[in-house]
Design an enzyme around this catalytic site. Structure first.
Site, PDB file in Angstrom:
ATOM      1  N   THR A  89      10.208 -17.714  -2.232  1.00  0.00           N
ATOM      2  CA  THR A  89      10.676 -18.064  -0.899  1.00  0.00           C
ATOM      3  C   THR A  89      11.715 -19.159  -1.036  1.00  0.00           C
ATOM      4  O   THR A  89      11.869 -19.758  -2.100  1.00  0.00           O
ATOM      5  CB  THR A  89       9.502 -18.527  -0.010  1.00  0.00           C
ATOM      6  OG1 THR A  89       9.973 -18.706   1.336  1.00  0.00           O
ATOM      7  CG2 THR A  89       8.912 -19.828  -0.509  1.00  0.00           C
ATOM      8  N   HIS A 104       9.980  -6.990   0.149  1.00  0.00           N
ATOM      9  CA  HIS A 104       9.445  -6.962   1.519  1.00  0.00           C
ATOM     10  C   HIS A 104      10.406  -6.167   2.406  1.00  0.00           C
ATOM     11  O   HIS A 104      10.291  -4.963   2.486  1.00  0.00           O
ATOM     12  CB  HIS A 104       9.126  -8.362   2.058  1.00  0.00           C
ATOM     13  CG  HIS A 104      10.039  -9.460   1.621  1.00  0.00           C
ATOM     14  ND1 HIS A 104      11.366  -9.507   1.944  1.00  0.00           N
ATOM     15  CD2 HIS A 104       9.787 -10.576   0.876  1.00  0.00           C
ATOM     16  CE1 HIS A 104      11.905 -10.604   1.446  1.00  0.00           C
ATOM     17  NE2 HIS A 104      10.989 -11.266   0.779  1.00  0.00           N
ATOM     18  N   ARG A 125       0.803  -1.218   0.000  1.00  0.00           N
ATOM     19  CA  ARG A 125       0.000   0.000   0.000  1.00  0.00           C
ATOM     20  C   ARG A 125       0.841   1.276   0.000  1.00  0.00           C
ATOM     21  O   ARG A 125       0.338   2.357  -0.257  1.00  0.00           O
ATOM     22  CB  ARG A 125      -0.938  -0.014   1.220  1.00  0.00           C
ATOM     23  CG  ARG A 125      -1.994   1.065   1.253  1.00  0.00           C
ATOM     24  CD  ARG A 125      -3.026   0.885   0.148  1.00  0.00           C
ATOM     25  NE  ARG A 125      -4.038   1.926   0.209  1.00  0.00           N
ATOM     26  CZ  ARG A 125      -5.215   1.808   0.831  1.00  0.00           C
ATOM     27  NH1 ARG A 125      -5.512   0.682   1.463  1.00  0.00           N
ATOM     28  NH2 ARG A 125      -6.084   2.795   0.831  1.00  0.00           N
ATOM     29  N   GLU A 164      19.096 -13.251   6.924  1.00  0.00           N
ATOM     30  CA  GLU A 164      19.298 -14.365   6.006  1.00  0.00           C
ATOM     31  C   GLU A 164      19.228 -13.880   4.571  1.00  0.00           C
ATOM     32  O   GLU A 164      18.582 -12.868   4.264  1.00  0.00           O
ATOM     33  CB  GLU A 164      18.271 -15.472   6.253  1.00  0.00           C
ATOM     34  CG  GLU A 164      16.822 -15.067   6.029  1.00  0.00           C
ATOM     35  CD  GLU A 164      15.862 -16.206   6.308  1.00  0.00           C
ATOM     36  OE1 GLU A 164      16.175 -17.060   7.174  1.00  0.00           O
ATOM     37  OE2 GLU A 164      14.810 -16.250   5.659  1.00  0.00           O
ATOM     38  N   HIS A 194      14.884 -11.162   5.838  1.00  0.00           N
ATOM     39  CA  HIS A 194      15.492 -11.692   4.617  1.00  0.00           C
ATOM     40  C   HIS A 194      15.391 -10.617   3.535  1.00  0.00           C
ATOM     41  O   HIS A 194      14.442 -10.594   2.754  1.00  0.00           O
ATOM     42  CB  HIS A 194      14.777 -12.974   4.169  1.00  0.00           C
ATOM     43  CG  HIS A 194      15.405 -13.659   3.004  1.00  0.00           C
ATOM     44  ND1 HIS A 194      15.223 -15.001   2.746  1.00  0.00           N
ATOM     45  CD2 HIS A 194      16.215 -13.207   2.011  1.00  0.00           C
ATOM     46  CE1 HIS A 194      15.889 -15.323   1.650  1.00  0.00           C
ATOM     47  NE2 HIS A 194      16.491 -14.242   1.183  1.00  0.00           N
ATOM     48  N   HIS A 253      10.989 -22.962   8.064  1.00  0.00           N
ATOM     49  CA  HIS A 253      10.218 -23.002   6.828  1.00  0.00           C
ATOM     50  C   HIS A 253       8.980 -23.897   7.017  1.00  0.00           C
ATOM     51  O   HIS A 253       9.087 -25.099   7.156  1.00  0.00           O
ATOM     52  CB  HIS A 253      11.012 -23.489   5.619  1.00  0.00           C
ATOM     53  CG  HIS A 253      10.413 -23.000   4.325  1.00  0.00           C
ATOM     54  ND1 HIS A 253      10.821 -21.827   3.713  1.00  0.00           N
ATOM     55  CD2 HIS A 253       9.413 -23.473   3.564  1.00  0.00           C
ATOM     56  CE1 HIS A 253      10.119 -21.636   2.613  1.00  0.00           C
ATOM     57  NE2 HIS A 253       9.245 -22.618   2.516  1.00  0.00           N
ATOM     58  N   ASP A 254       7.835 -23.253   7.009  1.00  0.00           N
ATOM     59  CA  ASP A 254       6.532 -23.906   7.154  1.00  0.00           C
ATOM     60  C   ASP A 254       6.301 -24.545   8.521  1.00  0.00           C
ATOM     61  O   ASP A 254       5.400 -25.374   8.671  1.00  0.00           O
ATOM     62  CB  ASP A 254       6.292 -24.940   6.040  1.00  0.00           C
ATOM     63  CG  ASP A 254       5.932 -24.286   4.726  1.00  0.00           C
ATOM     64  OD1 ASP A 254       5.814 -23.046   4.691  1.00  0.00           O
ATOM     65  OD2 ASP A 254       5.764 -25.004   3.719  1.00  0.00           O
ATOM     66  N   HIS A 301       5.722 -16.828   8.103  1.00  0.00           N
ATOM     67  CA  HIS A 301       4.445 -16.842   7.389  1.00  0.00           C
ATOM     68  C   HIS A 301       3.301 -17.350   8.269  1.00  0.00           C
ATOM     69  O   HIS A 301       2.279 -16.669   8.425  1.00  0.00           O
ATOM     70  CB  HIS A 301       4.562 -17.700   6.130  1.00  0.00           C
ATOM     71  CG  HIS A 301       3.325 -17.707   5.295  1.00  0.00           C
ATOM     72  ND1 HIS A 301       3.019 -16.689   4.417  1.00  0.00           N
ATOM     73  CD2 HIS A 301       2.298 -18.592   5.211  1.00  0.00           C
ATOM     74  CE1 HIS A 301       1.869 -16.958   3.819  1.00  0.00           C
ATOM     75  NE2 HIS A 301       1.414 -18.096   4.293  1.00  0.00           N
TER      76      HIS A 301
END
Length: 238
Positions: A100, A50, A18, A70, A43, A190-191, A214
C-alpha cells in the site's frame, strides 16, 4: 462540503482471492453511490492483485459520482487514465511491489517528472492530485509542478491520534493552510477511520475529499455497507 470517496480495492482483493465475481466489484461501487458516497476511488496496480484494468473500463461509463484513479504514473497507467478520462487522477510514488502507499512524493526532487506528467493529464481535461506528506515544502513544490490538488498522506496522523490528537493534527493543519493559500484543492487519505476522521474534519473543514477504503470496508463487515457509509458521512458533517 467534504466529499467521501470510497476506495473499493479491498472488495476486489476479496473477489480475486477466490476467483469468479463474488463480491461483484461493479455492484459494490454502484451501491456505495446509492448509499451516499460522492465518489469512487480505485488504485490499479501492474499485477492486478485487486482492481483490474477491466474493472476500471467497466466503471467509468456507469458511475454517476466522481471517479478517482490513483497510481504510479507508469506508461501503462498513463495510457489507462487517458483512455478512461476519470474526473481526477491521483499520482502516488509507489513501487509495483508495495502493499500500500506509505509515503508521499518528494515533489522537489521529482519536479521535472511531475510537471510533464501533470501537464499531460491536464491537457486531457483531468483534474490532478499529488500524494504528499504533511510538509509545507512538498505542498509548495506540488503547486509549482502544476497540480490542481494535493492529497495529504494521513497515516502518521492516524498513528499518533490515539496518544495526542492535537500534536497529530498540527502538521496537517499547516500543510492544508499552505495548499489553500496557494489556491489548491485538498484531499486526504490513508488510515482514516471512524475513530479519527471527525477530528481531522473539525480541524480542517475545508478538505475537499477524503478517500477511504480499508477501514470502511472492515467496518462494513460488522455494520453493513449502507450504515457504514452513513456513519462516515456523519463524521464529515459541519
Amino acid at each position: 462540503m467534504t466529499k467521501l470517496s470510497v476506495n473499493i480495492n479491498k472488495v476486489a482483493t476479496l473477489r480475486n482471492a477466490r476467483g469468479g465475481n463474488n463480491p461483484d466489484v461493479i455492484k459494490v461501487a454502484l451501491d456505495c453511490e446509492m448509499f451516499g458516497a460522492e465518489g469512487i476511488t480505485v488504485h490499479p496496480r501492474p499485477d492486478e492483485r485487486h482492481i483490474r484494468r477491466s474493472d476500471v473500463l467497466q466503471l467509468r461509463p456507469i458511475l454517476k459520482s466522481e471517479f478517482n484513479i490513483e497510481g504510479y504514473p507508469s506508461k501503462e497507467f498513463i495510457d489507462l487514465v487517458l483512455s478512461v478520462k476519470p474526473h481526477q487522477v491521483t499520482l502516488v510514488p509507489d513501487s509495483p511491489e508495495q502493499i500500500t502507499s506509505n509515503s508521499g512524493w518528494d515533489t522537489k526532487a521529482n519536479q521535472s517528472f511531475l510537471i510533464e506528467i501533470l501537464e499531460t493529464f491536464k491537457q486531457a481535461g483531468i483534474r490532478t492530485s499529488v500524494f504528499v506528506d504533511a510538509d509545507v515544502d512538498m505542498v509548495e513544490y506540488a503547486a509549482k509542478a502544476g497540480a490542481d490538488r494535493v492529497e495529504l498522506y494521513t497515516e502518521p496522523y492516524a498513528t499518533m491520534y490515539p496518544e495526542d490528537p492535537e500534536k497529530a493534527i498540527a502538521p496537517f493543519i499547516e500543510a492544508a493552510k499552505a495548499a489553500r493559500n496557494l489556491g489548491m484543492g485538498i484531499n486526504a487519505g490513508h488510515d482514516l477511520s471512524l475513530v479519527n476522521l471527525k477530528y481531522m474534519h473539525d480541524n480542517i473543514p475545508w478538505i475537499d475529499e477524503v478517500s477511504i477504503g480499508h477501514a470502511l470496508i472492515c467496518d462494513a463487515l460488522y455494520m453493513g455497507l449502507e450504515k457504514t457509509i452513513e456513519e462516515y458521512k456523519k463524521c464529515l458533517d459541519k
